[in-house]
Design a protein around this motif. Structure first.
Motif, PDB file in Angstrom:
ATOM      1  N   ASN A  34      -5.208 -50.483  50.094  1.00  0.00           N
ATOM      2  CA  ASN A  34      -5.117 -49.542  49.057  1.00  0.00           C
ATOM      3  C   ASN A  34      -5.267 -50.051  47.775  1.00  0.00           C
ATOM      4  N   THR A  71       5.701 -52.842  51.014  1.00  0.00           N
ATOM      5  CA  THR A  71       5.231 -51.775  51.670  1.00  0.00           C
ATOM      6  C   THR A  71       4.522 -50.720  51.237  1.00  0.00           C
ATOM      7  N   ASP A  72       3.603 -49.908  51.675  1.00  0.00           N
ATOM      8  CA  ASP A  72       2.904 -48.932  51.193  1.00  0.00           C
ATOM      9  C   ASP A  72       3.659 -47.619  50.987  1.00  0.00           C
ATOM     10  N   THR A  73       4.822 -47.552  51.495  1.00  0.00           N
ATOM     11  CA  THR A  73       5.668 -46.411  51.514  1.00  0.00           C
ATOM     12  C   THR A  73       6.437 -46.627  50.023  1.00  0.00           C
ATOM     13  N   ASN A  74       6.242 -47.556  49.253  1.00  0.00           N
ATOM     14  CA  ASN A  74       7.157 -47.795  48.063  1.00  0.00           C
ATOM     15  C   ASN A  74       5.947 -47.976  46.773  1.00  0.00           C
ATOM     16  N   GLN A  75       6.007 -47.034  45.828  1.00  0.00           N
ATOM     17  CA  GLN A  75       5.199 -47.028  44.681  1.00  0.00           C
ATOM     18  C   GLN A  75       5.492 -48.004  43.698  1.00  0.00           C
ATOM     19  N   THR A  82       6.303 -56.492  56.967  1.00  0.00           N
ATOM     20  CA  THR A  82       6.820 -55.037  56.970  1.00  0.00           C
ATOM     21  C   THR A  82       6.008 -54.227  58.171  1.00  0.00           C
ATOM     22  N   GLU A 102       3.630 -51.084  44.924  1.00  0.00           N
ATOM     23  CA  GLU A 102       2.066 -50.931  44.610  1.00  0.00           C
ATOM     24  C   GLU A 102       1.916 -51.317  43.025  1.00  0.00           C
ATOM     25  N   HIS A 148       2.799 -52.887  57.339  1.00  0.00           N
ATOM     26  CA  HIS A 148       2.574 -52.028  55.870  1.00  0.00           C
ATOM     27  C   HIS A 148       2.172 -52.842  54.613  1.00  0.00           C
ATOM     28  N   THR A 208      -1.435 -52.744  54.758  1.00  0.00           N
ATOM     29  CA  THR A 208      -2.071 -51.587  54.390  1.00  0.00           C
ATOM     30  C   THR A 208      -1.861 -51.429  52.689  1.00  0.00           C
ATOM     31  N   LEU A 209      -0.650 -51.533  52.021  1.00  0.00           N
ATOM     32  CA  LEU A 209      -0.807 -51.580  50.750  1.00  0.00           C
ATOM     33  C   LEU A 209      -1.769 -52.502  49.820  1.00  0.00           C
TER      34      LEU A 209
END
Length: 403
Positions: free
Chosen positions: A52, A14-18, A42, A21, A45, A48-49
């Motif tokens: 990015n 998910t893009d909410t977890n660095q 997810t 990434e 998400h 999205t990750l």
């Protein structure tokens, strides 16, 4: 393991977890070029990750694969808010499905936006057999609904051939768990008909050749039926992507094909939580802990242990906590949390022993690292092109590539 043999699976990123990434960036730097995702991973998400991360890499050197079909999360909200979707399969609450061309086009548009790219290298129908799973209840239903299923797939293929002409995808395919089923299974998807459907779809779309190029399915040390599909696909000039290489189903239960070290702290952690229970006269707490300890050897899959703990033990433990004063509650909860973390480590280790024993009984040679044995076994099959592995940390990326 050669990086070109491994694909980066994104089922739980998910893009909410660095950390996720960093793991994907590390995988790409180490030479992995296939990224596999889906609009429902997810709940968008994952895409999205990926969008990015890939901005820092050459798009031409990457192979991005995504999928469509699921109506969940955001898609479900839109559907319930009035979004029109045809051929909806209402499989179960919270999980509907459709492969209708209009839905495909909408999902492709959104995926491209999230991925920040003009095209996908491959776009897959995601488990179209949901229609069969919903409609086929006995053998007499099978032929009729298989025919309808193939008609729906054909309609999707025509639309996908048109998307190739538009340049929004380079190729398409099908990801299906049913490819790994035996032919007489009620929900088997007859894959040998797919190339013929693709050829007809290309003609209807006025393409000189079809662009059906990929099949994706589960194959692992326990689930080997899919090798038949893989050999057929290779003979047809298709690429074979394997998912679930380390999460295996033996027909009765799941197994994680990974090695875990013994938990040397478990006996002490067990003793400590029992001392806490005795110190504060919490007989119910002692009973729960002893029940869990007695069950620890009965699991073959950590997910089964987690389900028991979180659906049965934890609610009961919370009822115990509520009867304690605030300071004591915090102290007891901390001790319980320490024990449960240790318990899961112990169960993982015991499950790995059981899995290795089962594989040994099947005549499968296992090295020191079970996951490496499982991945190398797959890599040894020339009909398999890419093995998709979910790698959410940089260290795990290194572990896989260093097998």
């Amino acid at each position: 393991m050669k990086p070109e043999k491994i694909g980066y699976g994104t089922y739980r990123i998910t893009d909410t977890n660095q950390t996720h990434e960093a793991a994907l960036s590390h995988a790409l730097r180490r030479g992995i070029c296939v990224i596999d995702t889906s609009s429902n991973y997810t709940d968008t998400h994952a895409e999205t990750l990926i969008g990015n991360v890939i901005q820092s890499f050459s798009r031409q050197e990457l192979q991005i694969v995504s999928k469509f079909g699921y109506i969940q999360g955001q898609n479900m909200k839109c559907y319930r808010d009035g979004m029109e979707i045809e051929d909806v399969v209402r499989y179960q609450e919270g999980c509907y499905h459709s492969i209708h061309p209009d839905f495909m086009r909408d999902q492709l548009t959104q995926s491209l936006q999230r991925l920040q790219t003009d095209y996908l290298d491959t776009y897959l129908l995601h488990n179209p057999e949901y229609y069969l799973m919903y409609t086929v209840k006995n053998e007499s239903d099978k032929k009729q609904h298989q025919t309808i299923m193939m008609e729906r797939i054909y309609g999707a293929f025509v639309a996908l051939e048109q998307e190739v002409k538009k340049g929004r995808i380079k190729a398409y395919g099908v990801s299906s768990n049913s490819f790994a089923k035996v032919v007489d299974d009620l929900h088997f998807l007859p894959y040998t008909d797919l190339v013929n459907l693709a050829q007809k779809a290309a003609q209807e779309a006025e393409n000189s050749q079809h662009h059906f190029q990929v099949v994706q399915l589960p194959i692992n040390l326990f689930e080997t039926e899919g090798l038949k599909c893989a050999k057929w696909a290779k003979a047809e000039g298709l690429r074979v992507f394997v998912n679930r290489p380390l999460n295996a189903f033996d027909g009765k239960s799941m197994h994680r094909l990974a090695s875990y070290a013994p938990n040397k702290a478990y006996a002490e952690d067990l003793e400590n939580i029992l001392l806490v229970a005795d110190q504060y006269a919490l007989s119910e707490l002692r009973s729960v802990i002893m029940d869990l300890d007695n069950m620890k050897t009965k699991f073959s899959w950590i997910g089964s242990a987690e389900q028991i703990v979180y659906t049965k033990a934890v609610p009961f433990l919370k009822s115990i906590f509520q009867r304690l004063d605030k300071d004591l509650q915090l102290s007891v909860r901390k001790s319980v949390d320490i024990f449960l973390a240790s318990y899961f480590k112990e169960v993982k280790y015991l499950c790995s022993l059981k899995t290795k024993e089962m594989l040994s009984e099947r005549g499968v040679e296992i090295g020191e690292v079970l996951s490496c044995s499982a991945l190398n076994w797959l890599a040894g099959h020339e009909e398999i092109d890419v093995i998709l592995v979910g790698m959410r940390t940089q260290s795990y990326v290194d572990t896989v590539l260093d097998c």
